[in-house]
Design a protein around this motif. Structure first.
Motif, PDB file in Angstrom:
ATOM      1  N   MET A  64       7.732  -5.579 -11.669  1.00 49.15           N
ATOM      2  CA  MET A  64       8.334  -4.380 -11.106  1.00 49.15           C
ATOM      3  C   MET A  64       9.383  -4.758 -10.064  1.00 49.15           C
ATOM      4  O   MET A  64       9.326  -5.843  -9.474  1.00 49.15           O
ATOM      5  CB  MET A  64       7.276  -3.474 -10.490  1.00 49.15           C
ATOM      6  N   VAL A  65      10.346  -3.861  -9.864  1.00 48.01           N
ATOM      7  CA  VAL A  65      11.390  -4.062  -8.863  1.00 48.01           C
ATOM      8  C   VAL A  65      11.455  -2.838  -7.961  1.00 48.01           C
ATOM      9  O   VAL A  65      11.421  -1.701  -8.441  1.00 48.01           O
ATOM     10  CB  VAL A  65      12.768  -4.313  -9.515  1.00 48.01           C
ATOM     11  N   ILE A  66      11.552  -3.068  -6.666  1.00 43.64           N
ATOM     12  CA  ILE A  66      11.593  -1.984  -5.682  1.00 43.64           C
ATOM     13  C   ILE A  66      13.035  -1.682  -5.294  1.00 43.64           C
ATOM     14  O   ILE A  66      13.799  -2.594  -4.964  1.00 43.64           O
ATOM     15  CB  ILE A  66      10.815  -2.380  -4.416  1.00 43.64           C
ATOM     16  N   ASN A  67      13.389  -0.413  -5.337  1.00 43.55           N
ATOM     17  CA  ASN A  67      14.650   0.052  -4.765  1.00 43.55           C
ATOM     18  C   ASN A  67      14.327   0.559  -3.370  1.00 43.55           C
ATOM     19  O   ASN A  67      13.767   1.646  -3.203  1.00 43.55           O
ATOM     20  CB  ASN A  67      15.254   1.162  -5.628  1.00 43.55           C
TER      21      ASN A  67
ATOM     22  N   GLU B 158      11.724   3.809  -4.953  1.00 43.09           N
ATOM     23  CA  GLU B 158      11.257   3.759  -6.341  1.00 43.09           C
ATOM     24  C   GLU B 158      10.731   2.380  -6.706  1.00 43.09           C
ATOM     25  O   GLU B 158      11.317   1.347  -6.376  1.00 43.09           O
ATOM     26  CB  GLU B 158      12.390   4.131  -7.299  1.00 43.09           C
ATOM     27  N   LEU B 159       9.610   2.383  -7.422  1.00 46.84           N
ATOM     28  CA  LEU B 159       9.034   1.161  -7.980  1.00 46.84           C
ATOM     29  C   LEU B 159       9.353   1.175  -9.474  1.00 46.84           C
ATOM     30  O   LEU B 159       8.808   1.976 -10.233  1.00 46.84           O
ATOM     31  CB  LEU B 159       7.526   1.152  -7.744  1.00 46.84           C
ATOM     32  N   ILE B 160      10.260   0.297  -9.879  1.00 43.05           N
ATOM     33  CA  ILE B 160      10.820   0.332 -11.233  1.00 43.05           C
ATOM     34  C   ILE B 160      10.077  -0.636 -12.152  1.00 43.05           C
ATOM     35  O   ILE B 160       9.970  -1.833 -11.864  1.00 43.05           O
ATOM     36  CB  ILE B 160      12.317  -0.033 -11.196  1.00 43.05           C
TER      37      ILE B 160
ATOM     38  N   ILE C 108       0.503  -7.047 -10.113  1.00 37.48           N
ATOM     39  CA  ILE C 108       1.904  -6.622 -10.045  1.00 37.48           C
ATOM     40  C   ILE C 108       2.722  -7.696  -9.352  1.00 37.48           C
ATOM     41  O   ILE C 108       2.409  -8.098  -8.224  1.00 37.48           O
ATOM     42  CB  ILE C 108       2.046  -5.296  -9.274  1.00 37.48           C
ATOM     43  N   VAL C 109       3.746  -8.203 -10.036  1.00 41.74           N
ATOM     44  CA  VAL C 109       4.729  -9.081  -9.417  1.00 41.74           C
ATOM     45  C   VAL C 109       5.918  -8.200  -9.064  1.00 41.74           C
ATOM     46  O   VAL C 109       6.568  -7.647  -9.954  1.00 41.74           O
ATOM     47  CB  VAL C 109       5.163 -10.224 -10.358  1.00 41.74           C
ATOM     48  N   ALA C 110       6.186  -8.032  -7.776  1.00 45.74           N
ATOM     49  CA  ALA C 110       7.186  -7.066  -7.324  1.00 45.74           C
ATOM     50  C   ALA C 110       8.317  -7.721  -6.552  1.00 45.74           C
ATOM     51  O   ALA C 110       8.113  -8.283  -5.476  1.00 45.74           O
ATOM     52  CB  ALA C 110       6.521  -5.996  -6.457  1.00 45.74           C
TER      53      ALA C 110
ATOM     54  N   ASN D  81       0.817  -1.221   0.000  1.00 41.24           N
ATOM     55  CA  ASN D  81       0.000   0.000   0.000  1.00 41.24           C
ATOM     56  C   ASN D  81       0.848   1.267   0.000  1.00 41.24           C
ATOM     57  O   ASN D  81       0.603   2.196  -0.772  1.00 41.24           O
ATOM     58  CB  ASN D  81      -0.937   0.009   1.215  1.00 41.24           C
ATOM     59  N   GLU D  82       1.838   1.303   0.874  1.00 42.08           N
ATOM     60  CA  GLU D  82       2.679   2.490   0.977  1.00 42.08           C
ATOM     61  C   GLU D  82       3.462   2.737  -0.302  1.00 42.08           C
ATOM     62  O   GLU D  82       3.582   3.875  -0.769  1.00 42.08           O
ATOM     63  CB  GLU D  82       3.643   2.360   2.168  1.00 42.08           C
TER      64      GLU D  82
END
Length: 215
Positions: A186-189, A194-196, A100-102, A56-57
């Motif tokens: 997507m990939v999280i930094n 950042e959601l890439i 979304i697969v994150a 959510n955040e």
């Protein structure tokens, strides 16, 4: 006798809930009363169980707007009935529009899969990530820096899990009936928040390959 740290930790949980209850009580928007009647999320989030990557955040969404499934290293395993049950409910009952697969950089599961160590029962789960490494071993082995090596496997793992998700009968049958369902990788930094976008979004099965695309 209860361990003092455990007692304090549990008290913190209860105190936090009281603060949340006070927030809900004082909210005048009516959204919590609406949420009590049901949910209508537009997003299914399949992410890592890591405590640093809350769906959510990261997406700027409120309670009730994201349906969530999480496991070690955001895997979409075709025989995982837990994941498939969540997917089926999200797609066919809630009618979400975005899946979304994150993954995330600094993923402990991915780093563990790159090692030769044993960690316990989780080793059997990590074999799925090792399979992703096996497919892309030439590229990953060419990277000398271990952190960059793991980060690249995080990216490649996301792409493989998106593909796995798209090849499920649940998603493909939904695509036969709907044109408003998209699957995104997507990939999280974590350091920047950042959601890439990894650039592998699917809205139908035309790019999956003949043997994977059901008629």
């Amino acid at each position: 006798m209860i361990n003092k740290d455990l007692e304090l930790g549990f008290k913190k949980i209860l105190d936090g809930n009281r603060e949340w209850m006070e927030f809900v009580k004082n909210d005048t928007s009516g959204r919590f009363q609406q949420l009590a009647k049901g949910q209508n999320p537009q997003i299914l989030w399949i992410g890592c169980a890591d405590s640093r990557v809350p769906a959510n955040e990261l997406t700027g969404n409120k309670p009730g707007e994201v349906f969530v499934h999480r496991n070690i290293a955001n895997m979409c395993v075709h025989s995982d009935m837990n994941m498939l049950s969540v997917l089926d409910y999200a797609v066919n009952v809630l009618k979400v529009k975005h899946i979304i697969v994150a993954g995330h950089y600094g993923c402990g599961g991915v780093a563990a899969a790159l090692s030769r160590r044993q960690f316990g029962i989780i080793d059997n789960w990590l074999c799925h990530i090792k399979d992703v490494y096996r497919i892309h071993a030439k590229e990953i082995d060419a990277i000398a820096d271990m952190e960059k090596k793991a980060d690249r496997l995080v990216e490649l793992n996301v792409k493989e899990q998106v593909f796995n998700l798209c090849t499920t009968s649940i998603v493909q049958n939904a695509w036969k009936e709907r044109d408003d369902l998209a699957v995104h990788g997507m990939v999280i930094n974590i350091a920047t928040g950042e959601l890439i976008d990894t650039g592998n979004t699917f809205t139908n099965n035309s790019d999956l390959g003949e043997v994977f695309a059901y008629k």
